[in-house]
Scaffold this active site. Structure first.
Site, PDB file in Angstrom:
ATOM      1  N   ASP A  50      60.032  51.073  47.749  1.00  0.00           N
ATOM      2  CA  ASP A  50      60.393  51.932  48.879  1.00  0.00           C
ATOM      3  C   ASP A  50      60.970  51.205  50.099  1.00  0.00           C
ATOM      4  O   ASP A  50      60.441  50.175  50.508  1.00  0.00           O
ATOM      5  CB  ASP A  50      59.157  52.659  49.417  1.00  0.00           C
ATOM      6  CG  ASP A  50      58.258  53.200  48.346  1.00  0.00           C
ATOM      7  OD1 ASP A  50      58.607  53.174  47.170  1.00  0.00           O
ATOM      8  OD2 ASP A  50      57.160  53.670  48.716  1.00  0.00           O
ATOM      9  N   GLU A 231      53.831  61.619  48.122  1.00  0.00           N
ATOM     10  CA  GLU A 231      53.965  60.294  48.724  1.00  0.00           C
ATOM     11  C   GLU A 231      55.050  60.321  49.802  1.00  0.00           C
ATOM     12  O   GLU A 231      55.874  61.235  49.862  1.00  0.00           O
ATOM     13  CB  GLU A 231      54.379  59.256  47.669  1.00  0.00           C
ATOM     14  CG  GLU A 231      53.420  59.126  46.501  1.00  0.00           C
ATOM     15  CD  GLU A 231      53.793  58.014  45.537  1.00  0.00           C
ATOM     16  OE1 GLU A 231      52.897  57.234  45.190  1.00  0.00           O
ATOM     17  OE2 GLU A 231      54.959  57.929  45.109  1.00  0.00           O
TER      18      GLU A 231
END
Ligand code: FRU
Length: 509
Positions: A50, A231
């Site tokens: 990420d 998430e």
């Protein structure tokens, strides 16, 4: 040797459905020479997932990212760091945050603490504050509270980072997935608001000093897609017709429309306490298999610029790699668009891409198969293709190479959907479900515009002003050398242009 994971680490990975992490530890790395993308950000070495802590400050875009510097697979997470002044040319910086006794450094965000609310800045300084999840890999067997939120700050414009001595600032109340804080400044009440992924919903918290947090509300248990864990949230406002609309991004894995990981979004109101969605319908920011955990840069004024991880937890750990793995999407500007009376979150490559434009060739009224000319003396890739069709009709763009591989991207008129078909585009045996055709519905009617951004091994499709979006990676054994445009029988393409793009290699410090 198979690395032994602690219980908390194992639980996390099982929850993520990344059993492939363990497999990747024992598989030799696939040996296809992986050329780096020419316009997309990649880590200098080894693993990236990420994007994190993205903040614009003093003329620089800071990009932090989930990074394991020792191996090209997921492992003890650090925050890697890179900077750019134009969102295209990136310079690698030293690792910003290392794992410590409180755990690995998972995803999070960063803010400019203009009013020094946390008190980290001395006179004349401004602190950048990172808010991230600490994930304790060696938690005792009976514990599920191994994720909690912590702070780090920089008073030298993001060059060096110090962890706050009072960490963690938000303890875990007994929720197994308790992570990825996105913090914003809520101007009307002069306070910080945190959106946190808490298993199957987003919990909002408030603080006046970034160190003490109070629970505000919860959103989403019965809204949107729930095929996997929630998430990496983001929350921000966009203007639409003079009205402020709040956008809540939530990444989920698995449960994506084309398999594995993807990012859904909700539109609604936020009053400083609760997010109220206009409806609970599932909408995807990008239908492709390879845009996950995308969030926006903070401190960019009215512009909302997003970058996502151009991969998917289904195969991120085992896709072909040499000594680095995974890239980010091109930075995208977000906006709201009306599609047949439905408000949608749209994306487009940022306007900074224009600085990379080289030669463009425009062809008009195409009714038969046509090879798109590569710009003279320039490599075919990277490039962007832009098309306009007054009446939406089917077409296909095919990239081919000497190895007989084909990447097909197009519009299927009969199903009213766009697609990226990578099933014949190269190596795919590393993951059973990789060789697929992914689709995104068309949400608009009538005339159609279409943009395709192509790098060495990625395609990013933006149709109808970015209402239908798809991103996919692929691994041809030889470079694609030809691009053909094939209009469906009877279809006429009003205009197509192909623009060669100047590569922007990432500089390693
Ligand atoms: C999303 C994610 C986050 C977590 C990070 C760990 O891809 O699972 O929820 O913080 O990756 O690397």
């Amino acid at each position: 040797m198979i690395k032994k994971y602690s219980r908390a680490g194992k639980i996390w990975m099982a929850m993520q459905f990344v059993a492939c992490v363990a497999t990747a530890q024992i598989l030799p790395n696939t040996t296809i020479p992986m050329e780096r993308p020419r316009l997309h950000f990649t880590p200098s070495i080894n693993w990236m997932n990420d994007p994190n802590g993205m903040v614009y400050y003093q003329g620089q875009y800071h990009l932090f990212y989930q990074h394991y510097p020792d191996k090209p697979v997921w492992g003890p997470m650090h925050w890697g760091h890179a900077t750019s002044t134009d969102l295209m040319h990136w310079q690698h910086q030293p690792i910003a945050l290392y794992p410590d006794s409180l755990g690995y450094i998972f995803s999070g965000s960063a803010v400019v603490d203009v009013y020094n609310t946390a008190g980290f800045a001395k006179k004349g300084e401004t602190a950048l504050v990172a808010i991230f999840t600490h994930h304790l890999p060696d938690a005792p067997k009976d514990k599920i509270d191994f994720q909690y939120q912590s702070l780090a700050y920089s008073v030298d414009n993001g060059v060096t980072w110090t962890k706050y001595a009072g960490n963690p600032v938000l303890k875990n109340p007994g929720i197994i997935d308790f992570r990825d804080p996105k913090v914003i400044w809520y101007e009307p009440e002069q306070k910080w608001v945190m959106a946190l992924a808490t298993k199957d919903c987003i919990t909002f918290y408030a603080s006046t000093d970034l160190k003490n947090w109070a629970t505000l509300s919860e959103f989403g248990k019965t809204a949107g897609a729930h095929g996997g864990v929630w998430e990496c949230p983001d929350i921000f406002a966009l203007e639409y017709n003079g009205r402020q609309v709040w956008v809540l991004l939530v990444s989920i894995n698995p449960g994506a429309p084309n398999g594995g990981s993807a990012t859904q979004y909700f539109l609604g109101d936020f009053d400083g306490k609760s997010f109220t969605a206009f409806d609970t319908v599932t909408r995807w920011m990008d239908y492709g298999p390879d845009n996950y955990a995308g969030v926006t840069w903070s401190n960019t004024g009215n512009r909302k610029i997003l970058a996502g991880w151009m991969s998917n937890w289904n195969y991120a750990n085992i896709l072909p790699a040499t000594n680095w793995r995974n890239a980010l999407t091109i930075p995208r500007e977000l906006s709201l668009q009306n599609a047949q009376g439905q408000l949608l979150l749209a994306s487009a490559p940022v306007k900074e891409l224009e600085a990379q434009y080289l030669k463009a060739t425009t062809l008009k009224s195409i009714t038969t198969a046509t090879t798109l000319p590569a710009a003279a003396k320039q490599a075919l890739l990277p490039c962007r293709i832009d098309m306009d069709l007054t009446t939406a009709a089917g077409f296909e763009i095919q990239l081919t190479n000497d190895a007989g591989e084909i990447l097909s991207v197009g519009f299927d008129d009969s199903h009213q959907q766009f697609y990226i078909d990578r099933s014949k585009a190269g190596v795919h045996d590393f993951y059973k479900g990789f060789a697929v055709k992914s689709t995104v519905p068309r949400f608009k009617k009538g005339k159609l515009n279409f943009t395709l951004l192509l790098d060495i091994n990625s395609a990013e499709l933006f149709a109808d002003d970015g209402c239908s979006v798809m991103t996919a990676v692929y691994f041809p054994v030889k470079k694609f050398t030809t691009i053909n445009l094939l209009p469906a029988a009877g279809a006429a393409i009003q205009q197509v242009s192909i623009t060669a793009l100047k590569p922007a290699p990432v500089a390693v410090k």
